[in-house]
Design a protein around this motif. Structure first.
Motif: not given
Length: 891
Positions: A858-867
């Motif tokens: 979940v954290y990796t997906d959010v971090d990728r979204f924030v970019a």
């Protein structure tokens, strides 16, 4: 003698003498010796002492007026200005020919009229004209003898009257008419009034300038003129007449001691005047080329004498290199300071207040120099135009200089603060107006002493290298300023300021390293002075110029290393001020002696102020430990940063250091603060062997305040969770406690629940927080969102009535995900929000088989979204996976 005996004896106690270190007394003794070297040596080594200006300003104007009147020029309607000037080219030629030592041994009286190294320029301009425009000009030797005259051909028709009358002496010298006949009916014994005859007189018509072949000898004489009383038509005067008239004027006005021979004669096209060039070579190879323009009526129209030699400047190429190096040095240092200024400004590391004060002082020095310039105050314009020009110079020039000083001071001061902060104490005191104290007083006394040392060093160089020429400007500072003291004071201050900041502080700071070998920057300062050619003695030899500047730089570097920046500034400015005004005592008859007296009074005042400051001691309460505002801010920021680090450590200590080892539960959690500390909170409390309390919350706001109330919340929850078994009741009581402690506007959203690790029952309540995600073992996920409002939002019974408690039965493999809005409200660079729905879908689709793996996905997906976009809120997530078996039905 004791203090009591000294007091009773009536003699004052000079305790302030003890405030001056013993090394300073050695410096003062050296300064006195150097002052003697300067006073004794300058008249013997400086060609300025050859000047003998025995004609006052009124006498010069009267002489020039009389000379012009004798030649039919009336200047009574013009305004006269007198300036003292040097014949810089002649000085250079004489020094180059026989050496400066030989020149200084000559009798000045013999040089005064023969070789006028110094002279007076008398200019006549229209009352409302420009001083730089057309002017009638007469040059006088120091003894008052004319040797150059120029009358423009146009521009003065309304004020210059050269009538058709004739010069009787000149005409009688070239005509076969007795002088008494020419003057028979004329009351004036000099000017012939026969205008009819004057109109008939013309020179031979020879067009153009003389050719190169003609320049070696005069052209063949034409037939002399024969005057006939009854003659009619033009009377042509030949070359012999032009030469005779020219020699007559040359004998009256030209320099004495020259055996001038005719070089060439011609009549320029379109003019009635004939021009005669006379030439001779005298001592030291000096060549006198005198060009005389005469009218056919016998008047002198122009007299121009050039004294020159044919020697070539052998050192010119090296001098050009010296100039290029000096300009390049200041350019490079200027660029470094400019870049440094803007970098430090962005980092808020500029002492703006100090730079503004320096900018104001710098602009005042510039204004004092520019507004006393003779070209500004003594121009021929109307008073209103002059005032407007002065105002424009003050506003535009002062503003530009103020901005320049602001940049230089801000950058140099910021650089010097890193390794030379102690050298800036006295300058900081001055900027705050703390003048009467021991720090500033001692620095001023030392600076004046080093100024005398500079003068002695300059004189010693001029003595040792006495055979080398010194270059002078055509006009001295005293000759170009209406009030030389003010101009010299401004110019000396400007130069000292630039040299102190750009060369001393900047170079020393750039070369200062972490190993603190301070001799390296000191040597660098001395070399920078040498390359920049910082010396008032302008030798006509680049090597000597560099050597002289190296001597100045060595003394300045020692003064900075041993003392401080104010000492260097005082030394450079005081020596420059004396040097600019020294012709007041070197040149006999110079009016600058008045400004020299004013300068003496000025230095006396400075010494008195310095002595009073030393006598008052070095106690300057609240000022002697001056620290620039930006340094105080940096220290405050560092202190706050350390405090935030401590708060961060304390906050982390409040969070669980490791997940509890509980049977049938797999737990993972993370808490990432947007700043050093945050308002997010999660906690796990083991109530007994079968029950585990868990909570996650978010305090409104961020930073220290949020962290404080988070800590308060943790304390409330820890104390209440063991007293109440109902999560809803725990939150109700927490709300009442929080309202009593927190101000209005601060609230907390929180989820608090209790899980039975044996049965899988999860009872919880939600106070306005994000919903809880329940992920079943088959991947089906949905939100758990019982009613409730944030703690602290309602101070009545509304909170208690709204609060709802829920029970969830967990099966083996089910997962609970608790999170704060830092996850759901995370935004990317396009300001798009991640959202609760996307978070729910991501949890549902996760392939993780453990709580920790699910949290990572979940954290990796959010971090990728924030970019890489900036994080604006704390991010906290707690994942609890139930691994036990569901209780039997009816349990």
């Amino acid at each position: 003698m004791t203090d009591a005996e000294q007091k009773n004896s009536g003699r004052p106690r000079l305790r302030w003498l003890g405030a001056i270190p013993g090394s300073d007394w050695i410096l003062f003794a050296v300064a006195v010796f150097c002052a003697g070297v300067y006073l004794w040596g300058q008249p013997r080594v400086n060609p300025e002492s050859l000047a003998r200006l025995r004609v006052s300003t009124p006498q010069a104007i009267a002489t020039a007026t009389a000379v012009l009147a004798e030649n039919g020029v009336d200047v009574s309607g013009l305004r006269a200005t007198v300036s003292r000037r040097r014949n810089a080219a002649l000085l250079a030629e004489i020094q180059e020919g026989e050496g400066r030592r030989t020149l200084m041994r000559q009798n000045p009286d013999s040089l005064r009229d023969h070789l006028p190294t110094h002279f007076l320029s008398v200019r006549f301009t229209p009352q409302e004209g420009s001083i730089d425009g057309p002017a009638v000009e007469v040059w006088l030797t120091g003894g008052g003898k004319p040797w150059r005259m120029r009358v423009p051909q146009s521009g003065f028709e309304d004020v210059i009257v050269r009538g058709q009358a004739m010069n009787a002496d000149a005409i009688a010298a070239v005509a076969n008419i007795p002088r008494y006949a020419l003057l028979a009916e004329n009351d004036n014994n000099t000017v012939l009034a026969d205008t009819t005859l004057a109109r008939r007189l013309v020179f031979f018509q020879r067009i153009g300038l003389p050719s190169q072949a003609d320049s070696t000898r005069p052209p063949p004489p034409r037939e002399g003129t024969r005057f006939g009383i009854g003659a009619s038509g033009p009377v042509v005067l030949g070359t012999d007449a032009a030469v005779a008239i020219a020699r007559l004027h040359a004998n009256r006005y030209n320099l004495s001691g020259w055996n001038l021979e005719v070089d060439s004669v011609w009549v320029p096209p379109g003019e009635r005047t004939a021009r005669v060039r006379l030439a001779a070579t005298g001592d030291w190879g000096i060549r006198n080329e005198t060009e005389i323009a005469v009218t056919p009526t016998g008047f002198l129209a122009e007299l121009r004498t050039e004294l020159d030699t044919d020697r070539e400047d052998t050192a010119s190429s090296l001098n050009v290199v010296a100039v290029i190096l000096a300009v390049a040095t200041f350019l490079i240092l200027g660029i470094v300071l400019l870049v440094t200024f803007f970098r430090r400004l962005l980092a808020r590391s500029i002492d703006v207040k100090a730079a503004l004060i320096d900018g104001l002082a710098f602009s005042l020095m510039f204004v004092s120099f520019i507004v006393t310039a003779r070209d500004v105050l003594d121009s021929g314009s109307s008073i209103w135009i002059r005032l407007l020009g002065i105002a424009a110079a003050v506003v535009a020039g002062g503003t530009a200089m103020s901005l320049l000083a602001f940049l230089i001071s801000g950058a140099a001061d910021s650089l010097a603060r890193r390794g030379w902060a102690g050298k800036l104490l006295t300058t900081s005191l001055l900027r705050q107006g703390a003048l009467l104290n021991g720090f500033v007083g001692t620095a001023l006394l030392r600076g004046l002493a080093f100024g005398l040392v500079f003068l002695g060093v300059h004189t010693a160089f001029m003595w040792v290298f006495g055979d080398y020429p010194i270059v002078f400007d055509a006009q001295s500072l005293g000759g170009g300023m209406v009030r030389p003291f003010l101009g010299a004071l401004g110019l000396a201050g400007l130069g000292a300021y630039v040299y102190t900041l750009i060369i001393v502080l900047t170079v020393a700071s750039l070369l200062y390293g972490p190993r603190r070998k301070k001799w390296i920057p000191i040597v660098g300062v001395a070399i920078a002075f040498a390359i920049s050619s910082v010396s008032p003695v302008a030798f006509d030899n680049a090597w000597l110029g560099w050597l002289s500047s190296l001597g100045v730089g060595s003394v300045a570097a020692f003064a900075f290393w041993r003392y401080d920046a104010l000492t260097v500034f005082a030394a450079l400015s005081s020596s420059a001020l004396v040097w600019h005004l020294q012709d007041g005592w070197l040149m006999r008859g110079s009016p600058v002696w008045v400004d020299l007296v004013i300068a003496g009074v000025f230095f006396l005042v400075v010494v008195v102020v310095a002595v009073v400051g030393v006598a008052r001691g070095r106690s300057v309460p609240g000022v002697d430990e001056y620290v620039p505002s930006y340094i105080r801010e940096l220290r405050q920021q560092e202190r706050m940063h350390r405090e935030l680090e401590i708060a961060h450590q304390v906050q982390e200590s409040f969070l669980p250091h490791e997940m509890p080892d509980v049977d049938h539960l797999d737990i993972a959690a993370t808490c990432i603060a947007a700043e050093e500390v945050g308002g997010d909170y999660y906690d796990l409390v083991r109530l007994d062997e079968d029950h585990l309390a868990l909570a996650i919350g978010d305090v409104s706001g961020k930073g220290i305040q949020a962290a404080f109330f988070m800590t308060l919340t943790k304390g409330f929850l820890r104390s209440l969770c063991r007293e109440q078994s109902s999560p809803a009741e725990v939150l109700r009581r927490m709300n009442r406690l929080f309202i009593e402690s927190a101000p209005r506007g601060v609230f907390i959203s929180i989820v608090y629940g209790i899980i039975n690790v044996r049965t899988g029952e999860f009872t919880f309540a939600r106070a306005g927080h994000n919903p809880v995600i329940l992920r079943r073992s088959d991947g089906e996920s949905h939100h758990l969102q019982p009613n409730g409002i944030g703690i602290g939002l309602d101070r009545g019974i509304g909170f208690d009535n709204v609060m709802e408690e829920s029970l969830v039965q967990l099966r083996s493999g089910d997962t609970l995900v608790f999170y704060t809005d830092g996850f759901s409200e995370a935004r990317n660079a396009k300001h798009e929000e991640y959202g609760d729905r996307r978070l729910l879908e991501r949890v549902a689709s996760a392939a993780a088989d453990s709580a920790h793996a699910l949290l990572d996905e979940v954290y990796t997906d959010v971090d990728r979204f924030v970019a890489g976009a900036e994080r604006h809120d704390d991010m906290t997530m707690l994942v609890v996976r139930f691994t036990g078996r569901q209780a039997a039905a009816g349990h």
